[in-house]
Design a protein around this motif. Sequence first.
Motif, PDB file in Angstrom:
ATOM      1  N   ASN A 161      -9.456   6.657   6.009  1.00  0.00           N
ATOM      2  CA  ASN A 161     -10.456   7.042   7.488  1.00  0.00           C
ATOM      3  C   ASN A 161      -9.670   6.419   8.650  1.00  0.00           C
ATOM      4  N   GLY A 162      -8.971   5.303   8.515  1.00  0.00           N
ATOM      5  CA  GLY A 162      -8.520   4.782   9.520  1.00  0.00           C
ATOM      6  C   GLY A 162      -7.116   4.325   9.821  1.00  0.00           C
ATOM      7  N   TRP A 163      -6.931   3.431   8.840  1.00  0.00           N
ATOM      8  CA  TRP A 163      -5.365   3.143   8.566  1.00  0.00           C
ATOM      9  C   TRP A 163      -4.824   3.979   7.412  1.00  0.00           C
ATOM     10  N   PHE A 164      -5.440   4.893   6.720  1.00  0.00           N
ATOM     11  CA  PHE A 164      -4.988   5.659   5.868  1.00  0.00           C
ATOM     12  C   PHE A 164      -3.904   5.186   4.794  1.00  0.00           C
ATOM     13  N   HIS A 200       0.777  -1.180  -0.100  1.00  0.00           N
ATOM     14  CA  HIS A 200       0.086   0.000   0.109  1.00  0.00           C
ATOM     15  C   HIS A 200       0.907   1.134  -0.076  1.00  0.00           C
ATOM     16  N   GLY A 201       0.297   2.518  -0.246  1.00  0.00           N
ATOM     17  CA  GLY A 201       0.931   3.992   0.087  1.00  0.00           C
ATOM     18  C   GLY A 201       0.278   4.159   1.343  1.00  0.00           C
ATOM     19  N   THR A 202       0.453   5.831   1.493  1.00  0.00           N
ATOM     20  CA  THR A 202      -0.100   6.143   2.703  1.00  0.00           C
ATOM     21  C   THR A 202      -0.673   7.623   2.099  1.00  0.00           C
ATOM     22  N   TYR A 203      -1.843   7.706   2.549  1.00  0.00           N
ATOM     23  CA  TYR A 203      -2.439   8.975   2.625  1.00  0.00           C
ATOM     24  C   TYR A 203      -2.177   9.921   3.805  1.00  0.00           C
TER      25      TYR A 203
END
Length: 619
Positions: free
Chosen positions: A479-482, A334-337
């Motif tokens: 919203n939670g893990w981003f 994944h990436g990160t928002y």
Amino acid sequence: MKQTTTLLLTTLLFLCFSCSQSHKTISFDTFGVHPNSKENASVAAVKLIKYLQSRESDSKLTVTFPKGRYDFYEDGAFTREYYISNHDQDNPKKVGFALEGLKNIVLDGQGSDFIFHGRMIPFALLNNTNVTLKNVHIDFEIPALRQLKITAVNKEADEVIAEIYPPGNYRIDNNKLVVEGESYEFTPYVCMPFRADKRLAYNRADVGFNPTEITEKAPNTLSIKGWEQTKHTSPGEHFVLRSYHRPTPGIFVSECTDTKFKNVNVHYAEGMGLIAQMSENITLDGFSVRLRGDDDKRFFTTQADATHFSGCKGIIRSQNGLYEGMADDAINVHGTYLKVTKRVDDHTLQGRYMHSQSWGFKWGEPGDKIQFVESKKMELVGTHINEIKQIKAIDKPTDFGAKEFEIVFANELPVQVTENGDYGIENLSWTPEVIFSDNIVRNNRARGSLFSTPKKVICENNLFDHTHGTAILLCGDCNGWFETGACKDVMIRNNRFVNALTANYQFTNAVISIYPEIPNLEDQQKLFHSGIVIENNTFDMFDQPILYAKSTDGLIFRDNTIQYNTEFEPFHWNKHPFFFEKVNNILISNNHFGKEMDWDHAVRTELSAPDSVVIKDNN
């Protein structure tokens, strides 16, 4: 005679000089520690890496370790401040091998055991190019995780008798079990229940460990009273005691290029087996997070995921691995928002890392391609990809240890993207292709494989054997893990799924679960995932839910074989083999079912057009 001696010395010097110019191999024992000596190999590791960093040549160099056991202690080891994605940001950290700023290095353990003592990161690879680690077993002398083997149950007395393993290194304080490491201690408060055959227990996920009374009947034998599991357990079951703490992964990779792991076995880590962030091109071949064999008394391996890739790019290739006994997923990509915290002007935003375990590391750089998402609907904002012109940390001098950034964009921002709403910033440049093939994932908590990348994903020829939750998850959450982002090109083929989903966890709605976290799904107009093909797989099922998909446009489920068994009683809340919410262009065709399907009830569709799902030619 003198002339002969001079000629010999000249020849030797010439040969040494030639070897140094095309330096091939150096042995670890050159730095003062030999295998099976019980000496502190951390001191030698520091000497080795100083030598590697002092090299003037970038020619390929292989460091060999004479086969045997090497013991690494905190004393004399590297001390580093690291910010590691999806881990606890407690610093400083002790490191066995701090491989930093290196090029063209191979570390070949030749089958050796590297045993670590205390709370350490065995291997950290930072800012390297073309570094390979191979043929090594990574383990700890005293793991933080412990397990209880139930030997007797007295339900009338509300008591179980249990043996603790590994033995020793614990105490009882005020009726609480305290696990003692070599440089730390903690009180476990949650556990994973296992059957005697090392499969996780049916329909019991993340049970608490908070008995009212613990006493020691004999060394390593405990009387446990007032525990909720007394009424559920029986002799032979094992409970792996743990917390949710993630201080130290087995291997940490950051800002590296062309990193390879070959025949590397992580047998224990108090975090993830391997975590890579902001790195390009990573190959895992025969990399495993595994027990030490059928005779291993342990039921557990890592405290979290086996492998995890955050904000990487290029190609992630993971093949020929065995992943078992870990407390989370086999792979997560994944990436990160960043969450928008302030609109400075029409070209400038401030954004912040939001999750408590993911901050402090580089997020992007000038030239990176960017898009924006509205968090509650997980919907793209605007029609054009933007680009980073400048980026700087605003709560730290640099991005090292930073949580918040100010980003100047090349193009004008969408007018609605401000701090007054809930918006995320996604870096599209740091997204990888993934090949996950010919692996075995078994007997682990939570989920099997997670993929959240818009680049091509191939998941093929794997065995998912009794994953406690969903075998494959396509997620996305601002919203939670981003954790970004939307999948656009996913091929899931030629895999076998054996009795996945024996317990419920987050996002585990079916054996394959396509589950972006969308609080306001009803108002979403632009669907999140797309381009997913699931074909030629075999599902061995004891329950109903095969496939769940949410906010997906373009999903094919074809040429799969579904067969049924009676190993467990069906229990899942989802009684539909196919459950779709807010989808379009779904095709279910030419699949072979081991029982007659009632298609009026086999498919449940919500928030979708009547013709969004096409079913044909199944038998």
